[in-house]
Design an enzyme around this catalytic site. Structure first.
Site, mmCIF file in Angstrom:
data_model
loop_
_atom_site.group_PDB
_atom_site.id
_atom_site.type_symbol
_atom_site.label_atom_id
_atom_site.label_comp_id
_atom_site.label_asym_id
_atom_site.label_seq_id
_atom_site.Cartn_x
_atom_site.Cartn_y
_atom_site.Cartn_z
ATOM 1 N N LYS A 1 5.047 -10.178 9.283
ATOM 2 C CA LYS A 1 4.528 -9.308 10.348
ATOM 3 C C LYS A 1 2.999 -9.391 10.386
ATOM 4 O O LYS A 1 2.403 -9.495 11.444
ATOM 5 C CB LYS A 1 4.964 -7.858 10.153
ATOM 6 C CG LYS A 1 4.518 -7.003 11.335
ATOM 7 C CD LYS A 1 4.769 -5.552 11.131
ATOM 8 C CE LYS A 1 3.776 -4.887 10.224
ATOM 9 N NZ LYS A 1 2.434 -4.714 10.799
ATOM 10 N N VAL B 1 11.151 -7.396 9.509
ATOM 11 C CA VAL B 1 12.325 -6.540 9.684
ATOM 12 C C VAL B 1 12.038 -5.603 10.856
ATOM 13 O O VAL B 1 10.935 -5.073 10.983
ATOM 14 C CB VAL B 1 12.617 -5.738 8.394
ATOM 15 C CG1 VAL B 1 13.819 -4.820 8.581
ATOM 16 C CG2 VAL B 1 12.867 -6.699 7.239
ATOM 17 N N LEU C 1 6.737 2.915 1.562
ATOM 18 C CA LEU C 1 7.699 1.814 1.645
ATOM 19 C C LEU C 1 8.790 2.094 2.675
ATOM 20 O O LEU C 1 9.342 3.182 2.734
ATOM 21 C CB LEU C 1 8.338 1.563 0.277
ATOM 22 C CG LEU C 1 7.391 1.233 -0.881
ATOM 23 C CD1 LEU C 1 8.198 0.823 -2.115
ATOM 24 C CD2 LEU C 1 6.410 0.124 -0.512
ATOM 25 N N MET D 1 0.851 -1.196 0.000
ATOM 26 C CA MET D 1 0.000 0.000 0.000
ATOM 27 C C MET D 1 0.887 1.248 0.000
ATOM 28 O O MET D 1 0.461 2.330 0.410
ATOM 29 C CB MET D 1 -0.924 -0.023 1.215
ATOM 30 C CG MET D 1 -1.895 -1.206 1.168
ATOM 31 S SD MET D 1 -3.445 -0.940 2.028
ATOM 32 C CE MET D 1 -2.904 -0.634 3.686
ATOM 33 N N GLY D 2 2.152 1.095 -0.410
ATOM 34 C CA GLY D 2 3.055 2.242 -0.456
ATOM 35 C C GLY D 2 3.625 2.570 0.904
ATOM 36 O O GLY D 2 3.633 1.727 1.808
ATOM 37 N N GLY E 1 11.295 -2.812 5.652
ATOM 38 C CA GLY E 1 10.604 -4.108 5.619
ATOM 39 C C GLY E 1 10.156 -4.442 4.202
ATOM 40 O O GLY E 1 10.329 -5.564 3.717
ATOM 41 N N HIS E 2 9.586 -3.442 3.513
ATOM 42 C CA HIS E 2 9.185 -3.668 2.112
ATOM 43 C C HIS E 2 10.409 -3.958 1.245
ATOM 44 O O HIS E 2 10.360 -4.798 0.348
ATOM 45 C CB HIS E 2 8.486 -2.430 1.543
ATOM 46 C CG HIS E 2 7.161 -2.114 2.172
ATOM 47 N ND1 HIS E 2 6.961 -1.031 2.979
ATOM 48 C CD2 HIS E 2 5.962 -2.756 2.103
ATOM 49 C CE1 HIS E 2 5.709 -0.985 3.369
ATOM 50 N NE2 HIS E 2 5.068 -2.031 2.854
ATOM 51 N N GLN F 1 -2.794 -12.345 7.848
ATOM 52 C CA GLN F 1 -2.981 -12.032 6.422
ATOM 53 C C GLN F 1 -2.263 -13.060 5.549
ATOM 54 O O GLN F 1 -2.825 -13.564 4.566
ATOM 55 C CB GLN F 1 -2.444 -10.620 6.157
ATOM 56 C CG GLN F 1 -2.287 -10.272 4.688
ATOM 57 C CD GLN F 1 -1.914 -8.817 4.474
ATOM 58 O OE1 GLN F 1 -2.745 -7.944 4.633
ATOM 59 N NE2 GLN F 1 -0.677 -8.533 4.078
ATOM 60 N N GLN G 1 -10.366 -2.539 2.615
ATOM 61 C CA GLN G 1 -9.850 -3.208 3.818
ATOM 62 C C GLN G 1 -9.805 -2.274 5.021
ATOM 63 O O GLN G 1 -9.344 -2.657 6.081
ATOM 64 C CB GLN G 1 -8.488 -3.846 3.556
ATOM 65 C CG GLN G 1 -7.329 -2.884 3.310
ATOM 66 C CD GLN G 1 -6.075 -3.618 2.877
ATOM 67 O OE1 GLN G 1 -5.962 -4.097 1.743
ATOM 68 N NE2 GLN G 1 -5.098 -3.737 3.763
HETATM 69 O O1 PAF Z 1 -0.117 -5.806 3.609
HETATM 70 C C1 PAF Z 1 -0.526 -4.884 2.867
HETATM 71 O O2 PAF Z 1 0.160 -3.888 2.607
HETATM 72 C C2 PAF Z 1 -1.927 -4.975 2.266
HETATM 73 O O3 PAF Z 1 -2.815 -5.592 3.150
HETATM 74 C C3 PAF Z 1 -1.952 -5.661 0.898
HETATM 75 C C4 PAF Z 1 -1.523 -7.113 0.982
HETATM 76 C C5 PAF Z 1 -1.027 -4.911 -0.072
HETATM 77 C C6 PAF Z 1 -3.383 -5.643 0.318
HETATM 78 O O4 PAF Z 1 -3.847 -4.325 0.174
#
Ligand code: PAF
Length: 278
Positions: free
Chosen positions: A149, A176, A31, A28-29, A34-35, A153, A59
């Site tokens: 983390k 991370v 960043l 979801m940006g 961890g990303h 999900q 969500q």
């Molecule tokens: O973990 C996330 O950033 C979000 O839940 C995802 C998996 C990108 C779905 O919008």
């Protein structure tokens, strides 16, 4: 920048993904490191590395932080480029939800979608699984990488992929952490300096619990609770499960999960451990 392609539409994405093997990191940006770890893990797994940046409205529940969710698109592009991303897919809400976000077709996460995070955030996993299924349909990845983390999900996405016969290899990547152990999260940006100090209690509790694993489940939970007690965080749950979020069993792998509100944000964390017989 090198040759990073930004695809805004389905048509642009279809061209940019190419015909080779695709590895994919949905985000979801906002960043953070961890990303970047997810992107680095995914880089060698395909010919083309696609990252999506999409703040998914379905969500977020009413009163949650959809409008304030940090949006740092230019910095995200730079980090993606540095991490070796070939294509950033950044669709609009209309592209992802052509019939509107009140569309009648959603992915039902089943019973596991309404426990733990799902109990506190009703409908959250319905939105997550729906957008991940749509992203899988558009990106058509061979491999998709998610952070441990958000452990529930990850488990639910694996279940969905299997249940809906989606031909995607879903891989998890270790969390991370900051120097004091706090799990990296885009929502850490909301913490005041004092809350930031309190937030480190989550990982300290998990570590204390894990150290008591040889003594069995009750000892794990008691040790973790002793660390949290007295720290001003609003504990939502501290629970021990098996790796699929069912009942933990003696001598088997287990997962210790914690969620707490620390000031405004809710923070999540978890660790894996091997249970003794207690
Ligand atoms: O973990 C996330 O950033 C979000 O839940 C995802 C998996 C990108 C779905 O919008």
């Amino acid at each position: 920048m090198t040759d990073l392609t930004v695809a805004r539409t389905r048509a642009d994405l279809a061209v940019a993904r190419g015909d080779g093997a695709v590895s994919f990191v949905p985000t979801m940006g906002a960043l953070h490191d961890g990303h970047v770890q997810l992107l680095k893990h995914a880089r060698p797994l395909g010919d083309t590395l696609v990252a999506s940046i999409f703040v998914n409205p379905t969500q977020f529940g009413p009163g949650e932080d959809l409008d304030e969710y940090p949006r740092t698109f230019d910095a995200d592009l730079e980090r993606s480029d540095e991490a070796g991303v070939d294509v950033v897919f950044a669709p609009t809400v209309e592209t992802m939800y052509p019939t509107g976000t009140d569309t009648t077709v959603f992915v039902d996460p089943g019973p596991l979608g309404s426990v733990l995070e799902g109990a506190v955030r009703p409908g959250h996993f319905r939105g997550v699984l729906t957008v991940v299924a749509k992203l899988f349909g558009l990106v058509r990845p061979d491999v998709a990488v998610f952070g441990e983390k958000d452990y529930q999900q990850l488990v639910l996405i694996r279940q969905m992929t299997q249940a809906l016969c989606l031909d995607v290899d879903v891989q998890g990547c270790p969390t991370v952490r900051e120097a004091d152990g706090l799990a990296m999260s885009s929502r850490n940006a909301y913490l005041s300096p004092v809350e930031r100090e309190h937030a480190s209690v989550l990982y300290r509790a998990l570590r204390a619990g894990a150290a008591s694993a040889p003594d069995g489940p009750e000892a794990v939970l008691a040790a973790a609770h002793r660390v949290v007690d007295g720290v001003p965080v609003d504990l939502d749950y501290l629970t021990l499960t098996n790796p699929d979020l069912g009942e933990p069993a003696p001598g088997q792998e287990a997962r210790l999960l914690i969620a707490a509100r620390v000031g405004k944000p809710r923070l999540l964390d978890n660790v894996g451990l091997t249970m003794g017989s207690g």
